[in-house]
Structure formats: structure tokens, C-alpha cells
Design a protein around this motif. Structure first.
Motif, PDB file in Angstrom:
ATOM      1  N   ILE A 136       0.857  -1.188   0.000  1.00 38.09           N
ATOM      2  CA  ILE A 136       0.000   0.000   0.000  1.00 38.09           C
ATOM      3  C   ILE A 136       0.888   1.231   0.000  1.00 38.09           C
ATOM      4  N   LYS A 137       0.630   2.117  -0.953  1.00 41.08           N
ATOM      5  CA  LYS A 137       1.404   3.350  -1.085  1.00 41.08           C
ATOM      6  C   LYS A 137       0.450   4.527  -1.244  1.00 41.08           C
ATOM      7  N   THR A 138       0.992   5.718  -1.157  1.00 38.90           N
ATOM      8  CA  THR A 138       0.200   6.915  -1.413  1.00 38.90           C
ATOM      9  C   THR A 138       0.674   7.587  -2.690  1.00 38.90           C
ATOM     10  N   ARG A 139      -0.171   8.436  -3.215  1.00 39.70           N
ATOM     11  CA  ARG A 139       0.156   9.124  -4.469  1.00 39.70           C
ATOM     12  C   ARG A 139       1.487   9.882  -4.349  1.00 39.70           C
ATOM     13  N   GLY A 140       2.274   9.834  -5.403  1.00 41.57           N
ATOM     14  CA  GLY A 140       3.544  10.537  -5.431  1.00 41.57           C
ATOM     15  C   GLY A 140       4.730   9.730  -4.929  1.00 41.57           C
ATOM     16  N   GLN A 141       4.445   8.651  -4.209  1.00 41.94           N
ATOM     17  CA  GLN A 141       5.540   7.832  -3.699  1.00 41.94           C
ATOM     18  C   GLN A 141       6.144   6.985  -4.814  1.00 41.94           C
ATOM     19  N   GLN A 142       7.211   6.293  -4.460  1.00 41.56           N
ATOM     20  CA  GLN A 142       7.905   5.400  -5.374  1.00 41.56           C
ATOM     21  C   GLN A 142       7.831   3.991  -4.816  1.00 41.56           C
ATOM     22  N   VAL A 143       7.828   2.983  -5.697  1.00 39.31           N
ATOM     23  CA  VAL A 143       7.731   1.598  -5.246  1.00 39.31           C
ATOM     24  C   VAL A 143       8.668   0.710  -6.065  1.00 39.31           C
ATOM     25  N   ASN A 186      10.339  -0.753 -10.981  1.00 35.73           N
ATOM     26  CA  ASN A 186      10.244   0.481 -10.217  1.00 35.73           C
ATOM     27  C   ASN A 186       9.173   1.381 -10.843  1.00 35.73           C
ATOM     28  N   VAL A 187       8.358   1.957  -9.979  1.00 32.42           N
ATOM     29  CA  VAL A 187       7.367   2.916 -10.450  1.00 32.42           C
ATOM     30  C   VAL A 187       7.523   4.184  -9.620  1.00 32.42           C
ATOM     31  N   ASN A 188       7.770   5.303 -10.287  1.00 32.76           N
ATOM     32  CA  ASN A 188       7.921   6.594  -9.615  1.00 32.76           C
ATOM     33  C   ASN A 188       6.639   7.399  -9.699  1.00 32.76           C
ATOM     34  N   ALA A 189       6.520   8.384  -8.799  1.00 27.03           N
ATOM     35  CA  ALA A 189       5.393   9.327  -8.829  1.00 27.03           C
ATOM     36  C   ALA A 189       4.067   8.601  -8.991  1.00 27.03           C
ATOM     37  N   ASN A 191       3.217   0.103 -23.857  1.00 25.80           N
ATOM     38  CA  ASN A 191       2.822   1.507 -23.817  1.00 25.80           C
ATOM     39  C   ASN A 191       2.698   2.016 -22.383  1.00 25.80           C
ATOM     40  N   PHE A 192       3.800   2.092 -21.704  1.00 23.85           N
ATOM     41  CA  PHE A 192       3.830   2.590 -20.340  1.00 23.85           C
ATOM     42  C   PHE A 192       4.795   3.770 -20.269  1.00 23.85           C
ATOM     43  N   PRO A 193       4.472   4.763 -19.421  1.00 25.06           N
ATOM     44  CA  PRO A 193       5.339   5.957 -19.341  1.00 25.06           C
ATOM     45  C   PRO A 193       6.675   5.639 -18.699  1.00 25.06           C
ATOM     46  N   ASP A 194       7.570   6.609 -18.789  1.00 28.32           N
ATOM     47  CA  ASP A 194       8.923   6.437 -18.250  1.00 28.32           C
ATOM     48  C   ASP A 194       8.940   6.303 -16.730  1.00 28.32           C
ATOM     49  N   ARG A 195       7.803   6.579 -16.092  1.00 31.69           N
ATOM     50  CA  ARG A 195       7.744   6.386 -14.636  1.00 31.69           C
ATOM     51  C   ARG A 195       7.961   4.905 -14.278  1.00 31.69           C
ATOM     52  N   PHE A 196       7.713   4.062 -15.247  1.00 27.96           N
ATOM     53  CA  PHE A 196       7.920   2.617 -15.064  1.00 27.96           C
ATOM     54  C   PHE A 196       9.310   2.268 -15.596  1.00 27.96           C
ATOM     55  N   SER A 197      10.132   1.747 -14.724  1.00 26.69           N
ATOM     56  CA  SER A 197      11.473   1.344 -15.135  1.00 26.69           C
ATOM     57  C   SER A 197      11.808   0.013 -14.486  1.00 26.69           C
ATOM     58  N   GLY A 198      12.836  -0.619 -15.008  1.00 25.32           N
ATOM     59  CA  GLY A 198      13.183  -1.922 -14.472  1.00 25.32           C
ATOM     60  C   GLY A 198      14.663  -2.177 -14.486  1.00 25.32           C
ATOM     61  N   HIS A 199      14.983  -3.338 -13.977  1.00 26.49           N
ATOM     62  CA  HIS A 199      16.388  -3.738 -13.933  1.00 26.49           C
ATOM     63  C   HIS A 199      16.427  -5.255 -13.866  1.00 26.49           C
ATOM     64  N   GLN A 200      17.455  -5.829 -14.475  1.00 21.73           N
ATOM     65  CA  GLN A 200      17.687  -7.264 -14.325  1.00 21.73           C
ATOM     66  C   GLN A 200      19.105  -7.457 -13.820  1.00 21.73           C
ATOM     67  N   PHE A 201      19.262  -8.336 -12.871  1.00 22.13           N
ATOM     68  CA  PHE A 201      20.549  -8.580 -12.237  1.00 22.13           C
ATOM     69  C   PHE A 201      21.248  -9.793 -12.881  1.00 22.13           C
ATOM     70  N   PRO A 202      22.557  -9.941 -12.619  1.00 21.56           N
ATOM     71  CA  PRO A 202      23.285 -11.077 -13.218  1.00 21.56           C
ATOM     72  C   PRO A 202      22.696 -12.439 -12.875  1.00 21.56           C
TER      73      PRO A 202
END
Lengths: 118, 117
Positions: free
Chosen positions: B12-19, B77-80, B59-70
Motif C-alpha cells: 500500500i502506497k500513497t500518491r507521489g511515492q515510489q515503489v 520500479n514505479v515513480n510518482a 505503452n507505459f510511461p517512463d515512470r515505469f522502469s526496471g532492472h535485471q541482475f546477473p
């Protein structure tokens, strides 16, 4: 862009009876894969059956079979001898087999809720 | 044989937070895809990672980003955060880059339910 349409929001069946779920898709590609996934309330998406577009023979997995009509762009799922455990949301999905910019993207339909009555 | 595991199960998060959401692929799999599933809808493709690179994006905005590890695990990650980001986020893994001639299906985890207040 490809689209997948499931026109039946809800279906119901009596235990031990047979039910068919419908799926149509739109694509300009000739090579692709089609899938049916099941999502029970537990949330996990479970693969039920898959079909390669280049295969004319319809796929079968135990009580589950498909009717793949490539020209009509139709891919229905038949569940025989329905069981209470078959109750779930069923999703039809499409994936391109032509690589390029379509690596691995699954395009899903809206889903069909299947209720099984004892 | 462990399947696809996701954490946390509910957030559970609030608007504007990052997850940040996490995913470990099924043993033997090296490709991870992320999907967003709104209530009562089919999943929507966000992006796919292979060899630590984003290979395809929906079709997702740049607020959605990701990473893959070795070790092939992945983060979303989702910002704002917006109210509309409330959804079930599914991770799926598969073997190899799924281009042509690969009929390998994707295996899904149980998802992370994200609620935005």
C-alpha cells in the motif's frame, strides 16, 4: 498491433459437462503462438494449452482442447468433463513468432469468468 | 523446483511515492517480463528483460522502469505513483529471448497487489 477479443465475460457449466470459451484475434502476421491461461482466485496465471499457428492439428491436453481456425482468426477452448477446480478466469493470449520488436510480448484478451456448478 | 517468486505479495502506497517490486525467475529461466493487470482486466505488457537489458517495452510511461541482475532476478520500479497505478503486477519468466521459432511459454508468479491511496 495485435488484438485479442474474448466476447464472453462470463460462462457457466455443470460439473461433468462440456463448455467452450471463445477467442478471436486480429493480426497481419502469419507466424504466431496462441495460449490459454487460467487464473484462479489465488492469482497465479497457469498455462492451460498452447498452439503454434503453423500447425494445422488442434492442440489437446487431457480434458482441454482447442479449435484453431487460422483463416477465421478464431481460437476457442473446449473443456470436457468439467470439474469444480476448473472454475477460474480464463485468458486467451497471442505472441508473435516473428521476432523483431515483438520479443516475448503476450497480448491478452479481457478474460472469461468460468463458474462450475456441482 | 521453485517457480517464479514475487515480493511483496501486497503493498500500500500513497500518491507521489515510489515503489520497487521484485521477481525471481523459475529455475533455468533467464528472461523476465512484467505485466500490469487492472481489476477484472487482462494483463498488459510493461517490458521484458534479457541479458540485463530491456528488450521490448509496452505503452507505459517512463515512470515505469526496471532492472535485471546477473542472477536473472528483476525489479520493477514505479515513480510518482498515481491512483491509476493500483493493480496486480505480474512477473513472468521464460527461457531464452523469445523471438522467432521459440514456443516456450512464460511462467507466471502470484503477483504483487499494489494499492495506491
Amino acid at each position: 498491433a495485435q488484438t485479442v477479443t474474448q466476447s464472453q465475460p462470463e460462462m457457466s457449466v455443470q460439473e461433468a459437462e462440456t463448455v467452450t470459451l471463445s477467442c478471436t484475434y486480429d493480426t497481419s502476421e502469419s507466424d504466431y503462438y496462441l495460449f490459454w491461461y487460467k487464473q484462479p482466485p489465488s492469482r497465479q496465471m497457469i498455462l492451460v494449452i498452447r498452439q503454434e499457428a503453423y500447425k494445422q492439428q488442434n492442440a489437446t491436453e487431457n480434458r482441454f482442447s482447442v479449435n484453431f481456425q487460422k483463416a477465421a482468426k478464431s481460437f476457442s477452448l473446449k473443456i470436457s468433463d468439467s470439474q469444480l477446480g476448473d472454475a477460474a478466469m480464463y485468458f486467451c493470449a497471442y505472441r508473435s513468432a516473428q521476432g523483431g520488436t515483438s520479443y516475448g510480448k503476450l497480448t491478452f484478451g479481457q478474460g472469461t469468468i468460468l463458474t462450475v456448478h456441482p | 523446483d521453485a517457480g517464479v517468486t514475487q515480493s511483496p505479495t501486497h503493498l500500500i502506497k500513497t500518491r507521489g511515492q515510489q515503489v520497487t517490486l521484485r521477481c525471481s525467475p523459475k529455475s533455468g529461466h533467464d528472461t523476465v517480463s512484467w505485466y500490469q493487470q487492472a481489476l477484472g482486466q487482462g494483463p498488459q505488457f510493461i517490458f521484458q528483460y534479457y541479458e540485463e537489458e530491456e528488450r521490448q517495452r509496452g505503452n507505459f510511461p517512463d515512470r515505469f522502469s526496471g532492472h535485471q541482475f546477473p542472477n536473472y532476478s528483476s525489479e520493477l520500479n514505479v515513480n510518482a505513483l498515481l491512483l491509476g497505478d493500483s493493480a496486480l503486477y505480474l512477473c513472468a519468466s521464460s527461457s531464452g529471448l523469445q523471438g522467432a521459432y521459440s514456443n516456450q511459454p512464460q511462467h507466471f508468479g502470484d503477483g504483487t497487489r499494489l494499492s495506491i491511496l
